[in-house]
Scaffold this motif. Structure first.
Motif, PDB file in Angstrom:
ATOM      1  N   GLN A 138      28.561  31.220  48.187  1.00  0.00           N
ATOM      2  CA  GLN A 138      29.917  31.782  47.818  1.00  0.00           C
ATOM      3  C   GLN A 138      30.270  33.385  47.718  1.00  0.00           C
ATOM      4  OE1 GLN A 138      28.137  29.044  46.598  1.00  0.00           O
ATOM      5  NE2 GLN A 138      29.218  28.100  48.623  1.00  0.00           N
ATOM      6  N   LEU A 139      28.975  34.299  47.409  1.00  0.00           N
ATOM      7  CA  LEU A 139      28.817  35.519  47.382  1.00  0.00           C
ATOM      8  C   LEU A 139      29.271  36.183  49.059  1.00  0.00           C
ATOM      9  CD1 LEU A 139      25.973  36.675  45.168  1.00  0.00           C
ATOM     10  CD2 LEU A 139      27.959  35.984  44.391  1.00  0.00           C
ATOM     11  N   THR A 140      29.030  35.344  49.886  1.00  0.00           N
ATOM     12  CA  THR A 140      29.730  35.895  51.226  1.00  0.00           C
ATOM     13  C   THR A 140      30.330  35.334  51.690  1.00  0.00           C
ATOM     14  OG1 THR A 140      28.308  34.394  51.969  1.00  0.00           O
ATOM     15  CG2 THR A 140      26.770  35.951  51.517  1.00  0.00           C
ATOM     16  N   GLY A 141      31.332  34.646  50.522  1.00  0.00           N
ATOM     17  CA  GLY A 141      33.129  33.782  50.821  1.00  0.00           C
ATOM     18  C   GLY A 141      33.419  32.711  51.432  1.00  0.00           C
ATOM     19  N   PHE A 142      32.385  32.135  51.872  1.00  0.00           N
ATOM     20  CA  PHE A 142      31.996  30.994  52.112  1.00  0.00           C
ATOM     21  C   PHE A 142      31.467  29.425  51.361  1.00  0.00           C
ATOM     22  CE2 PHE A 142      30.464  27.033  53.980  1.00  0.00           C
ATOM     23  CZ  PHE A 142      31.202  26.727  54.624  1.00  0.00           C
ATOM     24  N   TYR A 143      33.743  29.696  50.717  1.00  0.00           N
ATOM     25  CA  TYR A 143      33.743  28.052  49.938  1.00  0.00           C
ATOM     26  C   TYR A 143      33.844  26.345  50.090  1.00  0.00           C
ATOM     27  CZ  TYR A 143      33.545  31.775  45.746  1.00  0.00           C
ATOM     28  OH  TYR A 143      33.071  32.767  45.280  1.00  0.00           O
ATOM     29  N   ASP A 144      33.758  26.451  51.643  1.00  0.00           N
ATOM     30  CA  ASP A 144      33.473  24.966  51.929  1.00  0.00           C
ATOM     31  C   ASP A 144      32.512  23.896  50.878  1.00  0.00           C
ATOM     32  OD1 ASP A 144      35.295  25.959  53.478  1.00  0.00           O
ATOM     33  OD2 ASP A 144      34.366  25.648  55.518  1.00  0.00           O
ATOM     34  N   HIS A 145      32.715  23.016  50.583  1.00  0.00           N
ATOM     35  CA  HIS A 145      32.065  22.052  49.923  1.00  0.00           C
ATOM     36  C   HIS A 145      31.225  22.858  49.159  1.00  0.00           C
ATOM     37  CE1 HIS A 145      32.178  20.262  54.123  1.00  0.00           C
ATOM     38  NE2 HIS A 145      31.379  20.984  54.280  1.00  0.00           N
TER      39      HIS A 145
ATOM     40  N   TYR B 156      21.937  41.105  46.680  1.00  0.00           N
ATOM     41  CA  TYR B 156      22.617  41.326  47.506  1.00  0.00           C
ATOM     42  C   TYR B 156      23.977  42.133  47.097  1.00  0.00           C
ATOM     43  CZ  TYR B 156      26.542  39.617  49.773  1.00  0.00           C
ATOM     44  OH  TYR B 156      28.284  39.774  50.898  1.00  0.00           O
ATOM     45  N   ILE B 157      23.763  41.328  45.431  1.00  0.00           N
ATOM     46  CA  ILE B 157      24.696  41.779  44.933  1.00  0.00           C
ATOM     47  C   ILE B 157      24.953  42.962  44.850  1.00  0.00           C
ATOM     48  CG2 ILE B 157      26.162  41.377  42.731  1.00  0.00           C
ATOM     49  CD1 ILE B 157      24.993  39.005  41.915  1.00  0.00           C
ATOM     50  N   ASN B 158      23.650  43.456  44.862  1.00  0.00           N
ATOM     51  CA  ASN B 158      23.096  45.607  44.603  1.00  0.00           C
ATOM     52  C   ASN B 158      23.957  46.152  45.624  1.00  0.00           C
ATOM     53  OD1 ASN B 158      22.679  44.569  41.646  1.00  0.00           O
ATOM     54  ND2 ASN B 158      20.418  44.685  42.000  1.00  0.00           N
ATOM     55  N   LYS B 159      24.153  45.485  46.995  1.00  0.00           N
ATOM     56  CA  LYS B 159      24.720  46.236  47.859  1.00  0.00           C
ATOM     57  C   LYS B 159      25.991  46.247  48.176  1.00  0.00           C
ATOM     58  CE  LYS B 159      20.019  45.300  50.766  1.00  0.00           C
ATOM     59  NZ  LYS B 159      19.129  44.307  51.903  1.00  0.00           N
ATOM     60  N   LEU B 160      26.585  45.549  47.605  1.00  0.00           N
ATOM     61  CA  LEU B 160      27.981  46.286  47.473  1.00  0.00           C
ATOM     62  C   LEU B 160      28.535  46.858  46.682  1.00  0.00           C
ATOM     63  CD1 LEU B 160      28.775  41.947  46.354  1.00  0.00           C
ATOM     64  CD2 LEU B 160      28.125  43.111  48.732  1.00  0.00           C
ATOM     65  N   SER B 161      29.651  47.278  47.327  1.00  0.00           N
ATOM     66  CA  SER B 161      30.149  48.767  46.583  1.00  0.00           C
ATOM     67  C   SER B 161      31.099  47.741  45.211  1.00  0.00           C
ATOM     68  CB  SER B 161      31.723  48.694  47.881  1.00  0.00           C
ATOM     69  OG  SER B 161      32.403  48.333  47.693  1.00  0.00           O
ATOM     70  N   ARG B 162      31.455  48.800  44.541  1.00  0.00           N
ATOM     71  CA  ARG B 162      32.411  48.752  43.426  1.00  0.00           C
ATOM     72  C   ARG B 162      33.411  47.591  43.452  1.00  0.00           C
ATOM     73  NH1 ARG B 162      35.263  51.186  38.697  1.00  0.00           N
ATOM     74  NH2 ARG B 162      35.764  49.802  37.491  1.00  0.00           N
ATOM     75  N   GLU B 163      34.543  48.111  44.500  1.00  0.00           N
ATOM     76  CA  GLU B 163      35.708  47.435  44.975  1.00  0.00           C
ATOM     77  C   GLU B 163      35.038  45.848  45.754  1.00  0.00           C
ATOM     78  OE1 GLU B 163      34.262  49.614  45.997  1.00  0.00           O
ATOM     79  OE2 GLU B 163      36.124  50.573  44.128  1.00  0.00           O
ATOM     80  N   GLU B 164      33.809  45.627  46.757  1.00  0.00           N
ATOM     81  CA  GLU B 164      33.652  44.130  46.873  1.00  0.00           C
ATOM     82  C   GLU B 164      33.398  43.143  46.242  1.00  0.00           C
ATOM     83  OE1 GLU B 164      32.417  45.413  51.769  1.00  0.00           O
ATOM     84  OE2 GLU B 164      31.322  46.191  49.840  1.00  0.00           O
ATOM     85  N   LYS B 165      32.208  43.810  44.908  1.00  0.00           N
ATOM     86  CA  LYS B 165      31.322  43.196  43.920  1.00  0.00           C
ATOM     87  C   LYS B 165      32.527  42.358  43.265  1.00  0.00           C
ATOM     88  CE  LYS B 165      28.493  45.158  41.666  1.00  0.00           C
ATOM     89  NZ  LYS B 165      27.299  46.074  41.412  1.00  0.00           N
TER      90      LYS B 165
END
Length: 313
Positions: A40-47, A63-72
């Protein structure tokens, strides 16, 4: 409303609540399983099952720590807006203020634990499976006899409580009298307990209510017990055939689980406590591989075969 409040999860698992302004009493967990929302953090919400408790482990945190603020912000806005019951962070990892702000916006409690992800998941699943297990309440008495949970059933006034009291005096432990709350914690296990209001009390007709814990001590009571066998007490019927050997087990069904059941006829002079105690010991022997009825049957067969051989000679 069914389910377990998030506040109970916080208390039971000793979690730190980072969003105390959110009323965790009104949010309920209705599913015993949990989810790690890596996909879900990568954007996959099926099922995606949004009814489950969501846990952020070490991998998700990295993984979260590698995201930019906007992406987070974009990622957690979608996750927290999906009406999940709560979001738990393991290993004392703490979310930043942006995530906490989104959680307050959508009313999702953010919780934190110092346990490892695997340990936290196992504890939450085990606890929720018990709390959310299918439950029924039946009329009966549940007693721990030599470690075997014996559920005594029968019509009102037949002597269930008196049998339980005698068992207690013989060193066994009372779980509940009159009302038994039964939970199906697995396909093999039923667990019985007492309603809070009647715990440790027994009603004896002609005497009244007695407090077993006060009269006989804490060693005479128990809060929960797996149900291993059922004993049904019934009035003696001279026209009815009762099992006298016990070669074939009889069963009763509770919440879809089959439980060994014995029907015990009641008549003056029969000591119910000793009968129940003997039934529990006999059941324990069978679990350990010894069946007295089968042993007697084999001896009779061997004796018959011996005599037939002698007659032939």
């Amino acid at each position: 409303m069914k389910g377990v409040p998030v506040s109970s999860l916080i208390e039971k698992m000793n979690l730190d609540n980072l969003t105390r302004e959110i009323n965790a009493d009104k949010i309920r967990i209705v599913h015993p399983d949990i989810n790690r929302p890596a996909l879900q953090l990568t954007g996959f919400y099926d099922h995606f099952d949004n009814e489950r408790v969501q846990i952020i482990g070490y991998v998700e945190y990295a993984y979260i720590n590698k995201l930019s603020r906007e992406e987070k912000i974009r990622t957690f806005d979608k996750l927290l807006s999906s009406k999940i019951p709560c979001l738990v962070w393991s290993r004392s990892h703490k979310p930043d203020e942006d995530i906490l702000t989104l959680a307050r916006k959508y009313g999702v409690p953010i919780l934190m634990s110092d346990k490892t992800t695997s340990d936290l998941m196992a504890e939450i699943i085990r606890w929720l499976k018990v709390e959310l297990a299918p439950t029924i309440s039946i009329h009966g008495v549940l007693v721990d006899v030599y470690g075997e949970g014996v559920l005594i059933m029968g019509e009102s006034g037949i002597g269930k409580s008196e049998a339980a009291l005698e068992l207690i005096k013989r060193g066994h432990r009372l779980v509940t009298d009159d009302v038994v709350e039964i939970r199906k914690v697995s396909d093999d296990t039923l667990v019985g307990t007492a309603p809070d209001i009647t715990r440790h009390f027994i009603e004896l007709r002609g005497v009244g209510i007695i407090d077993v814990k006060t009269l006989f001590g804490v060693e005479s009571v128990k809060n929960t017990q797996a149900i291993d066998m059922v004993v049904k007490l019934e009035d003696w019927n001279k026209d009815k055939e009762y099992d006298r050997l016990g070669l074939e087990e009889q069963y009763t069904e509770l919440l879809g689980n089959k439980i060994v059941c014995h029907s015990i006829p009641i008549r003056p002079g029969r000591n119910l406590a000793i009968i129940v105690e003997s039934a529990a010991v006999n059941y324990r022997q069978k679990k350990m591989g010894y069946n007295a009825a089968r042993e007697l049957y084999n001896r009779v067969q061997q004796n018959l075969a011996k005599r037939m051989k002698e007659d032939e000679e």
